[in-house]
Design a protein around this motif. Structure first.
Motif, PDB file in Angstrom:
ATOM      1  N   UNK A   1       1.016  -1.387   0.023  1.00  0.00           N
ATOM      2  CA  UNK A   1       0.014   0.026   0.447  1.00  0.00           C
ATOM      3  C   UNK A   1       1.203   1.300  -0.103  1.00  0.00           C
ATOM      4  N   UNK A   2       2.146   1.390   0.863  1.00  0.00           N
ATOM      5  CA  UNK A   2       2.497   2.617   0.656  1.00  0.00           C
ATOM      6  C   UNK A   2       3.705   2.778  -0.743  1.00  0.00           C
ATOM      7  N   UNK A   3       3.517   2.211  -1.176  1.00  0.00           N
ATOM      8  CA  UNK A   3       4.602   2.011  -2.165  1.00  0.00           C
ATOM      9  C   UNK A   3       3.376   2.306  -3.860  1.00  0.00           C
ATOM     10  N   UNK A   4       2.539   2.447  -2.909  1.00  0.00           N
ATOM     11  CA  UNK A   4       1.351   2.983  -4.041  1.00  0.00           C
ATOM     12  C   UNK A   4       0.771   4.992  -3.876  1.00  0.00           C
ATOM     13  N   UNK A   5       1.619   5.000  -2.881  1.00  0.00           N
ATOM     14  CA  UNK A   5       1.645   6.657  -2.760  1.00  0.00           C
ATOM     15  C   UNK A   5       2.456   7.207  -3.610  1.00  0.00           C
ATOM     16  N   UNK A   6       2.682   8.310  -4.057  1.00  0.00           N
ATOM     17  CA  UNK A   6       3.564   8.854  -4.990  1.00  0.00           C
ATOM     18  C   UNK A   6       5.042   9.006  -4.281  1.00  0.00           C
ATOM     19  N   UNK A   7       6.005   9.065  -4.738  1.00  0.00           N
ATOM     20  CA  UNK A   7       6.384   9.546  -3.628  1.00  0.00           C
ATOM     21  C   UNK A   7       7.681  10.711  -4.226  1.00  0.00           C
ATOM     22  N   UNK A   8       6.939  11.897  -3.119  1.00  0.00           N
ATOM     23  CA  UNK A   8       7.908  13.645  -3.676  1.00  0.00           C
ATOM     24  C   UNK A   8       9.268  13.049  -3.319  1.00  0.00           C
ATOM     25  N   UNK A   9       9.774  13.943  -3.937  1.00  0.00           N
ATOM     26  CA  UNK A   9      11.281  13.632  -4.072  1.00  0.00           C
ATOM     27  C   UNK A   9      11.669  15.381  -4.277  1.00  0.00           C
ATOM     28  N   UNK A  10      12.348  15.749  -3.394  1.00  0.00           N
ATOM     29  CA  UNK A  10      12.506  17.502  -2.846  1.00  0.00           C
ATOM     30  C   UNK A  10      14.108  17.506  -3.065  1.00  0.00           C
ATOM     31  N   UNK A  11      14.915  16.650  -3.341  1.00  0.00           N
ATOM     32  CA  UNK A  11      16.244  16.566  -3.127  1.00  0.00           C
ATOM     33  C   UNK A  11      17.038  17.023  -4.362  1.00  0.00           C
ATOM     34  N   UNK A  12      18.150  17.871  -3.897  1.00  0.00           N
ATOM     35  CA  UNK A  12      19.240  18.023  -4.846  1.00  0.00           C
ATOM     36  C   UNK A  12      20.575  17.025  -5.164  1.00  0.00           C
ATOM     37  N   UNK A  13      20.336  17.389  -6.367  1.00  0.00           N
ATOM     38  CA  UNK A  13      21.545  15.940  -6.428  1.00  0.00           C
ATOM     39  C   UNK A  13      23.150  15.999  -5.451  1.00  0.00           C
ATOM     40  N   UNK A  14      22.414  14.699  -5.558  1.00  0.00           N
ATOM     41  CA  UNK A  14      23.380  13.848  -3.651  1.00  0.00           C
ATOM     42  C   UNK A  14      24.602  12.991  -4.475  1.00  0.00           C
ATOM     43  N   UNK A  15      24.585  12.195  -5.534  1.00  0.00           N
ATOM     44  CA  UNK A  15      25.103  11.616  -6.679  1.00  0.00           C
ATOM     45  C   UNK A  15      25.496  11.997  -8.151  1.00  0.00           C
ATOM     46  N   UNK A  16      26.689  12.360  -8.082  1.00  0.00           N
ATOM     47  CA  UNK A  16      26.416  12.617  -9.886  1.00  0.00           C
ATOM     48  C   UNK A  16      27.601  11.670 -10.971  1.00  0.00           C
TER      49      UNK A  16
END
Length: 579
Positions: free
Chosen positions: A303-318
């Motif tokens: 169920x929790x995986x069905x909820x949209x995952x809001x991503x706000x972070x800056x690039x941590x890995x490039x």
């Protein structure tokens, strides 16, 4: 057998004599705590030219049933009851010499752990050729030619050129293909395949399964699949055996059982199947659980995986223009260069999940090794939190490794066979000087609970656990330091669907609570659909396509990506449609 079994027989097959007839099979292991009955009263039949799949969670007894039939049980195990008639002979009553003659020639076997079953000091060609010579009259040039043919049939590119290479020079999927080739080399009457495609990407999986299908139709070979892949069972097996706690709980037509499961355990398996889950997520715009979910499967609910995952972070890995070139020995002083990663670039935002998918040998696992600083970059740069990973000084490596933890696809190879499970999980805490002996024991118990294993597992050793249980231990150890980044290389490929759902729920919880970032290397597109925000598709070391998961799954731009999606086993099968 247990109550509630669903039997369904092929009417035409009823008039034939089964190639394999297992009746009331019992397997007992002698342990320090007394005898443990791992398999209890298992019965099923397999006819010539037929495919049968045995499914169930890790520890259900499905692999033990197969190894008992093949007389490959551990030294402390024995068949304590029942029979297994193969072509009229009771395999449980044969001498070791008689069994060795049948095994390989008449019954082929594909074990589930490729690294443990290939000798690291012998090249691949020698190991395949040795099996061919042991199970046939071929020698010399004829044996070598057959060796090349076997590797070609198993789907390996440039089979002749691979003969001199060693297991450590092969990807996990390529090693698995070698074992499949060995198992099929004598064109046996029966092929027992224990998780034969768990390490393979879907396109290679399809080629291998198609080849097994060719054997079935042309040579009358029967196949017994031991698998946690319900899609494979639905698509490739006529009959299905569902095992739970050492017993058969459902047996009959695979499609009938998977479309309309009767036993509560089978219903839970079907509800947790990745292909079904991915469709629920795709169709669930309101973020609510699927109507097909029930309280019965709450403990593995996606169920929790069905909820949209809001991503706000800056690039941590490039990753910028990264290339990795290996020098491969061709015998003597001759070497050739092989470009495993070719000018690859992508970014991973803090708190998000980036999935890298592609065929075995596409370079996806090499990217993980480069980022973990287990291999040196040939050219290009990888940065983590603003620092160049490739040029990190030694005094900063320990801090880097505390923040970035791996989970590899081969759990047995990453666990010390001489160390207890508790010691293996506590090792990172000890290395980084975290806590006291008492607090570390408490942390180990908590981590075991998180990955659905009892606290008593801490006193056991890797060889006492199933492949899926060992993978859960590897995940628990990676979580011990509460890192910022987890690099998950096929981290759930060895897990049955129920445990897989639990682990994915756990990873989702940890990501939400701790703002974790995941680099997810996988061939399982159902898992990608459930957990990833972005996806990079690789082929032969290059990036083919890169976008958000929704864009790639709903509107793939490249034919290779479309081929990957179309090759998912059982992708079009309606699991639990009548449930």
């Amino acid at each position: 057998m247990s109550e509630g079994l669903n039997f369904s027989k092929n009417d035409a097959a009823e008039e034939e004599t089964p190639l394999l007839q297992v009746r009331d099979l019992e397997v007992t292991f002698k342990t320090v705590g007394g005898d443990v009955q791992a398999v209890r009263g298992v019965s099923f039949e397999l006819y010539q030219g037929e495919n049968l799949a045995i499914v169930g969670e890790s520890g259900s007894g499905k692999s033990t049933t197969a190894t008992a039939i093949l007389d490959l049980l551990a030294a402390n195990g024995r068949v304590s009851g029942g029979s297994a008639l193969f072509d009229g002979k009771d395999l449980t009553k044969l001498s070791r010499k008689e069994m060795e003659h049948i095994r390989g020639r008449e019954i082929g076997y594909v074990p589930q752990d490729p690294m443990s079953n290939l000798n690291p000091v012998w090249n691949i060609g020698f190991q395949v050729r040795e099996t061919i010579e042991a199970n046939s009259e071929l020698r010399g040039r004829a044996a070598k030619a057959r060796t090349v043919e076997v590797l070609k049939e198993a789907g390996l590119p440039d089979p002749a050129g691979r003969l001199r290479q060693y297991p450590n020079q092969f990807s996990g999927g390529m090693r698995q293909r070698v074992l499949i080739g060995i198992g099929m080399s004598a064109r046996p009457k029966l092929l027992v395949a224990d998780e034969p495609t768990s390490a393979l990407d879907v396109t290679v999986q399809r080629r291998i399964l198609d080849h097994i299908g060719t054997l079935t139709s042309e040579y009358g070979t029967s196949v017994m699949f031991i698998t946690h892949d319900l899609g494979l069972a639905a698509e490739r097996a006529e009959r299905l055996v569902v095992m739970y706690k050492g017993q058969v709980v459902e047996y009959g037509s695979s499609q009938e059982i998977l479309a309309n499961p009767q036993h509560p355990y089978t219903q839970r398996l079907v509800a947790a199947a990745p292909s079904l889950a991915s469709r629920r997520i795709q169709n669930d715009v309101a973020g609510k659980s699927s109507p097909t979910e029930s309280a019965e499967v709450k403990q593995v609910s996606l169920d929790k995986l069905a909820k949209p995952h809001v991503v706000k972070g800056e690039p941590l890995i490039k990753v910028q223009n990264v290339t990795k070139v290996y020098e491969i020995s061709q015998g003597g002083f001759k070497k050739t260069k092989f470009k495993a990663v070719d000018d690859v670039s992508f970014e991973i935002r803090k708190g998000s999940t980036m999935a890298i998918v592609g065929e075995s040998g596409s370079g996806k696992s090499t990217i993980a090794k480069l980022f973990l600083k287990l291999e040196d970059i040939t050219s290009g740069t990888m940065t983590f939190d603003g620092e160049d990973v490739g040029s990190l000084p030694k005094n900063k490596l320990l801090a880097f490794r505390r923040r970035v933890q791996p989970v590899f696809q081969d759990p047995y190879g990453t666990l010390d066979p001489m160390a207890s499970i508790g010691s293996s999980i506590a090792e990172p805490l000890l290395t980084h000087k975290i806590g006291t002996p008492k607090s570390r024991r408490k942390t180990v118990a908590e981590l075991l609970d998180q990955v659905s294993l009892p606290a008593a597992t801490a006193a056991r050793y890797p060889n006492e656990l199933s492949g899926g249980q060992r993978q859960r231990i590897a995940i628990a150890r990676a979580l011990a330091l509460k890192p910022d980044v987890l690099v998950l290389d096929e981290a759930v490929s060895a897990l049955d669907v129920l445990v897989q759902a639990q682990v994915l729920n756990l990873l989702s919880d940890l990501q939400a609570e701790l703002d974790l970032t995941y680099l997810f290397i996988t061939h399982d597109l159902g898992v990608v659909r459930m957990v990833a925000d972005d996806v990079t598709v690789m082929r032969q070391g290059e990036v083919v396509e890169a976008a958000t998961v929704d864009e790639v799954f709903e509107n793939p731009k490249e034919q290779y990506t479309r081929d990957l999606l179309e090759a998912i086993p059982g992708a079009n099968f309606e699991f639990g449609k009548s449930a």
